[in-house]
Scaffold this motif. Structure first.
Motif, PDB file in Angstrom:
ATOM      1  N   LYS A 199       2.286   0.931  -0.229  1.00  0.00           N
ATOM      2  CA  LYS A 199       1.599   2.014  -0.947  1.00  0.00           C
ATOM      3  C   LYS A 199       0.467   1.448  -1.811  1.00  0.00           C
ATOM      4  CE  LYS A 199       3.596   6.056  -0.090  1.00  0.00           C
ATOM      5  NZ  LYS A 199       2.852   7.245   0.382  1.00  0.00           N
ATOM      6  N   LEU A 200       0.749   0.351  -2.491  1.00  0.00           N
ATOM      7  CA  LEU A 200      -0.274  -0.284  -3.321  1.00  0.00           C
ATOM      8  C   LEU A 200      -1.411  -0.822  -2.459  1.00  0.00           C
ATOM      9  CD1 LEU A 200      -1.342  -1.323  -5.993  1.00  0.00           C
ATOM     10  CD2 LEU A 200       0.227  -3.272  -5.807  1.00  0.00           C
ATOM     11  N   THR A 201      -1.084  -1.379  -1.310  1.00  0.00           N
ATOM     12  CA  THR A 201      -2.108  -1.872  -0.396  1.00  0.00           C
ATOM     13  C   THR A 201      -3.013  -0.737   0.073  1.00  0.00           C
ATOM     14  OG1 THR A 201      -0.625  -3.645   0.352  1.00  0.00           O
ATOM     15  CG2 THR A 201      -2.507  -3.126   1.760  1.00  0.00           C
ATOM     16  N   CYS A 202      -2.418   0.421   0.339  1.00  0.00           N
ATOM     17  CA  CYS A 202      -3.217   1.588   0.735  1.00  0.00           C
ATOM     18  C   CYS A 202      -4.211   1.958  -0.358  1.00  0.00           C
ATOM     19  CB  CYS A 202      -2.307   2.779   1.035  1.00  0.00           C
ATOM     20  SG  CYS A 202      -1.344   2.616   2.555  1.00  0.00           S
ATOM     21  N   GLU A 203      -3.773   1.906  -1.612  1.00  0.00           N
ATOM     22  CA  GLU A 203      -4.686   2.178  -2.726  1.00  0.00           C
ATOM     23  C   GLU A 203      -5.854   1.197  -2.713  1.00  0.00           C
ATOM     24  OE1 GLU A 203      -3.439   2.617  -6.692  1.00  0.00           O
ATOM     25  OE2 GLU A 203      -1.716   3.913  -6.242  1.00  0.00           O
TER      26      GLU A 203
ATOM     27  N   GLU B 119       3.029   1.915  10.036  1.00  0.00           N
ATOM     28  CA  GLU B 119       2.968   3.358   9.845  1.00  0.00           C
ATOM     29  C   GLU B 119       2.167   3.733   8.601  1.00  0.00           C
ATOM     30  OE1 GLU B 119       4.559   6.096  11.821  1.00  0.00           O
ATOM     31  OE2 GLU B 119       4.104   4.381  13.121  1.00  0.00           O
ATOM     32  N   ASN B 120       2.311   2.978   7.525  1.00  0.00           N
ATOM     33  CA  ASN B 120       1.675   3.350   6.262  1.00  0.00           C
ATOM     34  C   ASN B 120       0.294   2.717   6.095  1.00  0.00           C
ATOM     35  OD1 ASN B 120       3.732   5.089   5.378  1.00  0.00           O
ATOM     36  ND2 ASN B 120       4.969   3.364   4.712  1.00  0.00           N
ATOM     37  N   VAL B 121       0.216   1.420   6.063  1.00  0.00           N
ATOM     38  CA  VAL B 121      -1.086   0.781   5.886  1.00  0.00           C
ATOM     39  C   VAL B 121      -1.955   0.993   7.128  1.00  0.00           C
ATOM     40  CG1 VAL B 121      -2.300  -1.377   5.435  1.00  0.00           C
ATOM     41  CG2 VAL B 121      -0.104  -0.934   4.323  1.00  0.00           C
TER      42      VAL B 121
END
Length: 293
Positions: free
Chosen positions: A129-133, A75-77
């Motif tokens: 979240k950090l991976t998305c950054e 869902e996030n990455v």
């Protein structure tokens, strides 16, 4: 975010996976696209002709990410990669604004936590979240995508979605007191949190959206208050409810970060400062619960 931007932009598009109930008061000023952020063809349609994307889709909850890390990852990455792929295929620049999290820091070694401090998340949610950054930075270097990241602390305030169970804890505490029930606090409630009101967060996101440079910045109040003191403030302002201290559940203990206060120097340098006091924010949130729109 839609309420803030309505009438302020030449064209405003809101992407919703299903219900548009949250957008109902503003539908006349908003183009609504029913799409899933995980479907690339739908996202390509959604971002067509758009200059800025404020990416507020995703899944929240540090504890729930422990139970189902694959879902949180997808869902996030997965959602961010799908969006970035859609953005890079367009023939004009698109700026992406992404809501990061204080949970990217994990357990800070010093407070207030600054953007250049060590990032060592203690939950799959924080890792994602950090991976998305990192994907935002990668697509910027590879394809020239402009981006801004707001590492948000503990946001709270009126919400059409209602109080959530495993995230947005402060909203849940306020709703519990409003109902006259007992607020449950883990341990002695001495852990510090940095609570920031939703309107201030929206102002920060809008400011980052208007920028040009790639930016990562903390968005918080810059002030720490213990969970116990926050609960006492809620009960006092609500005039009802009580506080019950209980032992830490195992899942909550695993993802607990300890004290957290954000260094917001970088956002202040951009011209933003939080203006809503904790007491005023609690009052507004209580009003929204008692007199829903």
């Amino acid at each position: 975010m839609v309420r803030y931007l309505a009438g302020k932009t030449r064209r405003l598009v809101a992407v919703a996976r299903g219900s548009t109930t949250a957008l109902h008061p503003h539908l006349r000023e908003v183009e609504v696209v029913l799409a899933d952020v995980s479907v690339e063809s739908q996202m390509e349609q959604a971002v067509a002709g758009i200059d800025v994307v404020i990416h507020l889709a995703g899944h929240s909850g540090a504890a729930s990410s422990l139970r189902d890390p694959f879902y949180d990852l997808k869902e996030n990455v997965g959602g961010v990669i799908t969006l970035l792929e859609a953005v890079r295929k367009h023939d004009h620049p698109v700026r992406v604004v992404f809501p990061g999290s204080r949970l990217e820091y994990g357990r800070p070694k010093a407070l207030p936590a600054a953007e250049n401090d060590q990032l060592r998340p203690v939950s799959p949610y924080g890792v994602n979240k950090l991976t998305c950054e990192m994907y935002l930075d990668l697509y910027s270097r590879l394809y020239g995508v402009s981006y801004a990241v707001a590492r948000i602390t503990n946001p709270y305030g009126p919400s059409v979605g209602g109080p959530a169970r495993e995230y947005n804890v402060f909203n849940r505490l306020i709703a519990t007191a409003a109902a006259g029930d007992a607020i449950t606090i883990y341990g002695k409630g001495q852990q510090l949190r940095d609570y920031v009101y939703v309107d201030d967060v929206i102002e920060a996101l809008a400011l980052l959206a208007a920028g040009d440079d790639n930016t990562v910045a903390n968005v918080g109040a810059g002030v720490g208050i213990s969970m116990a003191a926050a609960a006492e403030t809620i009960v006092r302002i609500a005039g009802r409810g009580s506080i019950e201290y209980i032992p830490w559940p195992q899942a909550a203990r695993q993802v607990e970060t300890g004290d957290f206060v954000a260094d917001i120097t970088r956002m202040r340098a951009l011209g933003w400062s939080p203006i809503t006091t904790l007491e005023e924010g609690i009052r507004r949130t209580l009003d929204s619960i008692e007199t829903p729109t």
